[in-house]
Design an enzyme around this catalytic site. Sequence first.
Site, short mmCIF file in Angstrom:
data_model
loop_
_atom_site.label_atom_id
_atom_site.label_comp_id
_atom_site.label_asym_id
_atom_site.label_seq_id
_atom_site.Cartn_x
_atom_site.Cartn_y
_atom_site.Cartn_z
N GLY A 77 65.96 -51.43 -46.18
CA GLY A 77 64.81 -51.70 -47.03
C GLY A 77 63.80 -50.58 -47.09
O GLY A 77 63.23 -50.31 -48.15
N SER A 78 63.56 -49.90 -45.97
CA SER A 78 62.56 -48.83 -45.97
C SER A 78 62.97 -47.68 -46.87
O SER A 78 62.14 -47.12 -47.60
CB SER A 78 62.31 -48.33 -44.54
OG SER A 78 61.69 -49.33 -43.76
N ASN A 158 56.10 -59.95 -45.01
CA ASN A 158 57.02 -59.87 -43.88
C ASN A 158 56.47 -60.44 -42.59
O ASN A 158 57.23 -60.73 -41.66
CB ASN A 158 57.44 -58.40 -43.66
CG ASN A 158 56.25 -57.48 -43.49
OD1 ASN A 158 55.44 -57.35 -44.39
ND2 ASN A 158 56.15 -56.82 -42.35
N SER A 206 67.32 -55.66 -47.75
CA SER A 206 67.95 -55.15 -46.54
C SER A 206 68.93 -56.18 -46.01
O SER A 206 68.58 -57.36 -45.84
CB SER A 206 66.89 -54.84 -45.47
OG SER A 206 67.47 -54.19 -44.36
N GLY A 207 70.17 -55.76 -45.73
CA GLY A 207 71.23 -56.70 -45.38
C GLY A 207 70.99 -57.46 -44.09
O GLY A 207 71.35 -58.64 -43.99
N HIS A 208 70.39 -56.84 -43.10
CA HIS A 208 70.30 -57.50 -41.80
C HIS A 208 69.27 -58.63 -41.77
O HIS A 208 69.16 -59.35 -40.77
CB HIS A 208 70.01 -56.49 -40.68
CG HIS A 208 68.61 -55.98 -40.63
ND1 HIS A 208 67.70 -56.40 -39.66
CD2 HIS A 208 67.95 -55.08 -41.38
CE1 HIS A 208 66.57 -55.76 -39.84
NE2 HIS A 208 66.68 -54.96 -40.88
N THR A 244 78.91 -39.99 -48.05
CA THR A 244 80.00 -40.96 -47.99
C THR A 244 79.47 -42.35 -47.73
O THR A 244 78.64 -42.56 -46.84
CB THR A 244 80.99 -40.56 -46.87
OG1 THR A 244 81.47 -39.24 -47.13
CG2 THR A 244 82.16 -41.53 -46.81
N CYS A 331 58.79 -53.67 -37.21
CA CYS A 331 58.62 -52.25 -37.52
C CYS A 331 57.33 -51.70 -36.92
O CYS A 331 57.16 -50.50 -36.78
CB CYS A 331 58.62 -52.03 -39.02
SG CYS A 331 60.17 -52.53 -39.80
#
Length: 404
Positions: A77-78, A158, A206-208, A244, A331
Amino acid sequence: MKRAAAKRYVYADNAATTAVAPQVLQAMLPYLTERFGNPSSLYASGREAKAAVETARSQAAALLGAQPEEIFFTSGGSEADTWAIRAAAALQAKQGKRHIITSRFEHHAVLHTVEQLQREGFEVTLLNVPADGIVRVKELEATLREDTALVTLLYANNEIGTIQPVSEIGRLCRERGILFHTDAVQAAGHIPVDVVVSRIDLLSLSGHKFHAPKGVGALYCRRGISLPRLIEGGAQEQGRRAGTENVPGIVGLGEAAALAQEGMEARMRYVAALRDRLIDGILKIERAHLNGDRRHRLPGNASFCFEGVDGESLLHLLDLHGICASTGSACASGSTEPSHVLLAIGLPQEVANGSLRLTLDENNTVEEVDYILKQLPPLVERLRALSPLWERIQKQGEASNGKG
């Protein structure tokens, strides 16, 4: 000889990170083992990896109501926030627009990026946030100018979980020809998000935060916006972000996005019921306060302040009882300063220092909520017994009552 009872473990910090779902791990494993090909390679295993990335792109797009070609994978996300804001600023500066609007309680990825742009000559307006934690659209509208380039506001905060009027903001910005970016890191995968309906130009996730692994995220960029390159090198991500691809992580994000869509409404109801049970129980504690509006908040977020209590000390005591929580954003962990979010909504510093964020998801249970409610009150009482501040608060209360 009696064995010691195992310590109870309750994870209530899902806003910091979530556990990788078993289905997500299973989807990822082949790309960590036999299907290890580079997506840019032309032979079979490379083509297989490329196809997996594109499937995940479609899954992420579906979660947002977007088109696959509008999704760009990032490290989280950042990165997506930074890319979106700097890209929008660069594009709009070409048209003479150098004014950016955000709020005082944004994630630091947003605040620090606009601060850097301010040092580079952009003008920044920081919106104040009322005590309920919801930005007022009328106040935003009053700050819009002819040279406003970008509005960047959280979808849901958040720390305190308050959901913003994103659709109204998107409509207003679209009418004025202003780009609108939203950090949806806490919202995506937990509540319905539709970039078309809400007229969102750029969105970060963000996936996590919704059961994918750490280290992978995405930026949605509306078709028609010419997204500048983020990293120089190869032609990955439509030539916009070289390097990659993190194939296992991307596959995990895609699978998590697909899982998040399944049964979202039922999951929201279940988690919100746990949250409300937690809020009702904690507000029975003397001088405990819920941070932000009670209704317009994420299903799993319950953020509090306890007067006369040091938040970090409370976290350590909870940890000793097997309860994982936080004072606010992971964070900002390690900072000795009170949360900028809580200060932004008008809490005094001494109250903000007593913050506790408990964030639940579908893996939590009623029994776990009740365990928290059993352990928390005596821990608050224990800390207050050692607190000169609490002693002063009580004396002030007694003096006030005496006047009555």
